[in-house]
Write a protein that holds these residues in place. Sequence first.
Motif, PDB file in Angstrom:
ATOM      1  N   THR A  78      25.762  31.732  37.289  1.00 23.44           N
ATOM      2  CA  THR A  78      25.664  32.542  36.072  1.00 23.44           C
ATOM      3  C   THR A  78      26.895  32.322  35.210  1.00 23.44           C
ATOM      4  O   THR A  78      27.971  32.038  35.740  1.00 23.44           O
ATOM      5  CB  THR A  78      25.518  34.042  36.402  1.00 23.44           C
ATOM      6  OG1 THR A  78      25.523  34.781  35.179  1.00 23.44           O
ATOM      7  CG2 THR A  78      26.649  34.540  37.299  1.00 23.44           C
ATOM      8  N   PHE A  95      23.163  39.098  34.969  1.00 24.89           N
ATOM      9  CA  PHE A  95      24.487  38.969  35.570  1.00 24.89           C
ATOM     10  C   PHE A  95      24.403  38.409  36.984  1.00 24.89           C
ATOM     11  O   PHE A  95      25.396  38.053  37.583  1.00 24.89           O
ATOM     12  CB  PHE A  95      25.238  40.302  35.588  1.00 24.89           C
ATOM     13  CG  PHE A  95      24.475  41.411  36.270  1.00 24.89           C
ATOM     14  CD1 PHE A  95      24.580  41.596  37.641  1.00 24.89           C
ATOM     15  CD2 PHE A  95      23.655  42.249  35.543  1.00 24.89           C
ATOM     16  CE1 PHE A  95      23.875  42.609  38.277  1.00 24.89           C
ATOM     17  CE2 PHE A  95      22.945  43.271  36.167  1.00 24.89           C
ATOM     18  CZ  PHE A  95      23.053  43.449  37.529  1.00 24.89           C
ATOM     19  N   ARG A  96      23.179  38.295  37.521  1.00 22.89           N
ATOM     20  CA  ARG A  96      23.076  37.896  38.916  1.00 22.89           C
ATOM     21  C   ARG A  96      22.953  36.399  39.096  1.00 22.89           C
ATOM     22  O   ARG A  96      23.088  35.896  40.194  1.00 22.89           O
ATOM     23  CB  ARG A  96      21.836  38.534  39.535  1.00 22.89           C
ATOM     24  CG  ARG A  96      21.938  40.024  39.574  1.00 22.89           C
ATOM     25  CD  ARG A  96      21.140  40.565  40.735  1.00 22.89           C
ATOM     26  NE  ARG A  96      21.582  41.912  40.979  1.00 22.89           N
ATOM     27  CZ  ARG A  96      20.804  42.980  40.926  1.00 22.89           C
ATOM     28  NH1 ARG A  96      19.534  42.840  40.672  1.00 22.89           N
ATOM     29  NH2 ARG A  96      21.298  44.163  41.149  1.00 22.89           N
ATOM     30  N   LEU A 100      16.507  32.430  36.919  1.00 22.61           N
ATOM     31  CA  LEU A 100      15.933  31.088  36.774  1.00 22.61           C
ATOM     32  C   LEU A 100      15.651  30.474  38.141  1.00 22.61           C
ATOM     33  O   LEU A 100      14.605  29.851  38.342  1.00 22.61           O
ATOM     34  CB  LEU A 100      16.860  30.200  35.942  1.00 22.61           C
ATOM     35  CG  LEU A 100      16.860  30.489  34.438  1.00 22.61           C
ATOM     36  CD1 LEU A 100      17.824  29.557  33.714  1.00 22.61           C
ATOM     37  CD2 LEU A 100      15.459  30.343  33.846  1.00 22.61           C
ATOM     38  N   ALA A 101      16.544  30.655  39.079  1.00 22.51           N
ATOM     39  CA  ALA A 101      16.325  30.123  40.425  1.00 22.51           C
ATOM     40  C   ALA A 101      15.075  30.753  41.046  1.00 22.51           C
ATOM     41  O   ALA A 101      14.242  30.056  41.652  1.00 22.51           O
ATOM     42  CB  ALA A 101      17.545  30.383  41.292  1.00 22.51           C
TER      43      ALA A 101
HETATM   44  P1  ADP Z   1      21.813  35.456  34.636  1.00 22.53           P
HETATM   45  O1  ADP Z   1      21.092  35.761  33.398  1.00 22.53           O
HETATM   46  O2  ADP Z   1      21.844  36.608  35.591  1.00 22.53           O
HETATM   47  O3  ADP Z   1      23.168  34.843  34.420  1.00 22.53           O
HETATM   48  P2  ADP Z   1      19.780  33.452  34.998  1.00 22.53           P
HETATM   49  O4  ADP Z   1      19.279  32.746  36.202  1.00 22.53           O
HETATM   50  O5  ADP Z   1      18.821  34.245  34.209  1.00 22.53           O
HETATM   51  O6  ADP Z   1      20.996  34.355  35.452  1.00 22.53           O
HETATM   52  O7  ADP Z   1      20.461  32.376  34.058  1.00 22.53           O
HETATM   53  C1  ADP Z   1      21.508  31.572  34.573  1.00 22.53           C
HETATM   54  C2  ADP Z   1      22.406  31.068  33.459  1.00 22.53           C
HETATM   55  O8  ADP Z   1      21.708  30.147  32.641  1.00 22.53           O
HETATM   56  C3  ADP Z   1      22.870  32.132  32.504  1.00 22.53           C
HETATM   57  O9  ADP Z   1      24.033  32.780  32.976  1.00 22.53           O
HETATM   58  C4  ADP Z   1      23.124  31.361  31.240  1.00 22.53           C
HETATM   59  O10 ADP Z   1      24.406  30.790  31.253  1.00 22.53           O
HETATM   60  C5  ADP Z   1      22.122  30.256  31.296  1.00 22.53           C
HETATM   61  N1  ADP Z   1      20.928  30.539  30.471  1.00 22.53           N
HETATM   62  C6  ADP Z   1      19.730  30.973  30.928  1.00 22.53           C
HETATM   63  N2  ADP Z   1      18.863  31.131  29.905  1.00 22.53           N
HETATM   64  C7  ADP Z   1      19.528  30.801  28.777  1.00 22.53           C
HETATM   65  C8  ADP Z   1      19.181  30.775  27.390  1.00 22.53           C
HETATM   66  N3  ADP Z   1      17.956  31.127  26.970  1.00 22.53           N
HETATM   67  N4  ADP Z   1      20.117  30.379  26.504  1.00 22.53           N
HETATM   68  C9  ADP Z   1      21.359  30.028  26.935  1.00 22.53           C
HETATM   69  N5  ADP Z   1      21.750  30.038  28.211  1.00 22.53           N
HETATM   70  C10 ADP Z   1      20.842  30.413  29.140  1.00 22.53           C
END
Ligand code: ADP
Length: 557
Positions: A78, A95-96, A100-101
């Motif tokens: 993250t 924040f976790r 996406l994973a």
């Molecule tokens: P989190 O939102 O808890 O950090 P995610 O798995 O949702 O975890 O996303 C991982 C990381 O991918 C995010 O911290 C961010 O840096 C990047 N990311 C995800 N979606 C986007 C987006 N739509 N635009 C920009 N960065 C993104």
Amino acid sequence: MSAIRRLPPALARKIAAGEVIERPASVVKELVENALDAEAGEIRVELLDGGKSLVRVQDDGRGMDREDASLAFERHATSKLAGEEDLDRIATLGFRGEALASIAAVARVVLRTSDGGRPGTAVEVEAGEMKGVADIAFPRGTCVEVRDLFFNLPARRKFLRSGTSELTVAAKQLTLVALGHPAIRFHVAHGKREILNAPAVAGLRERVFQIFGKDVLDRLSDVGYADDGYHLEGLASRPPTGRPDRTHQHFFVNGRPVRDRLLQAALQQGYRGLLERDAHPEAFLFLTIPYEDVDVNVHPAKSEVRFRDSQRVFSLVARGLEASLRGGPRVKEVAPLSGPLPAPPAFKVEEARPAPLFGLPEPEAASFRPPRVLGQYLSTYLVAAADEGIYIIDQHNAHERILFDRFWEARKRDQIPRKAPLLPILVDLTPAQAIRLETERAALDEAGFRVEEMGGRTVALKEYPDLFGPDAAREAFLAVLDEMEGEDKGDRRDRILATLACKSAIKAGEPLPREKMEFLVAELFKLDDKPLCPHGRPTMILIERGQVEKGLKRQPN
Ligand code: ADP
Ligand code: MG
């Protein structure tokens, strides 16, 4: 042979994913939150078959470079948390580093992104496996496509409802998000059908109008209130008309839609006496609370939060509504809900004590005079004179002794007098106290406390012994709950009464008016066995008349 096996990593991934990703709407929620965190100005959502075959979320936010685009799919990767200390003040929706994973573990995912530099990046992941990373031409922003949710988990796929049902859930979710962010343009389509098209607007009123229309807007009133760093804003039912149920109550804490019974109860409180019978307020309420006063890290889908000071949050909402609806001050200017202790001793008992069952009535009883109060020493001891000498009485221990007796009598008659406060008193329990509460309801009830769970570990004190002010009631309740720890020894019921007596008794160090001193001494001397408080400490000492006279070298008369 051992029954425990280590799960293969691919399976472990799926199990963890189950907590966050339940259905298409959860995918929508996570992807839209990421777009919001990336400070998008416009978010487009496309669904097919209620999102079961496709969820596509596209934003014009800050995007990612090639390295980040591949890292984004790693669990616990993250950009939003750096160290442990950040957990206490989370300003982003995510924040976790898990969404996406988790999504990629149970679907076929393609992410396209660019941070404005050239070229952009495409990443393809299927069932948790990285399929490839490629350079592509792409405008600044991010587009995530999630196809065939749960294709690799047939049992879960079967559990999904019809496309229409799933779409309904996703649409509600999106509606809430759109309400929370009027300055962002939302476009939502199901196949070719446009579900929502909400260009950026100035504020909540305009957004409610865009989404629900004029009728809904007309039946809502503006709400606004501020209390020293805590803010409440929004729209809520214009009395006296409400809705038949609570499904139209929406709460946002720092921009995050949350479900919370405490907030519901506060809303209801704010409307007390204002709505028609059986009507519930409709509300869109936005609370802004310092980040460090809200713990958002309590629910896998982040739809619940925990407040550091739930009493303050309750009061913000209840008072904020009251003030807004009844035209009171929009900024808090009164003292907090908790008031000072009421004047002790408020306990009402019949004046006459029951006559002894056996033996002759004692003739002296009628003419019995308690020692004469001379005054208070060190704001802690009462000094009183009698024929036999001078009494020095510990005001706390004595009052405790008197109250214990009365509680004991009242319990025998099964009626510890209670009161129901105007505003329920909220108490945050530790996990241990919360567990104890479940098994000790009857005992608590016997001690005069009625409690209602508010969700999480917050409970509302609905009734408490009619001896306490709100703050003292909370303290006494917690003390009684702690007294219930451990085994149920024989004297536990008495220990609980002793705790009540102790918590409600006048404290040491408290200056007292003469009437209270006289009352205390009179009551104490009516008791049959006055020397010890319920905890076994003396209530008084006597300096005998002989001692005084001898010490001062006078002849006794
Ligand atoms: P989190 O939102 O808890 O950090 P995610 O798995 O949702 O975890 O996303 C991982 C990381 O991918 C995010 O911290 C961010 O840096 C990047 N990311 C995800 N979606 C986007 C987006 N739509 N635009 C920009 N960065 C993104
Ligand atoms: Mg996220």
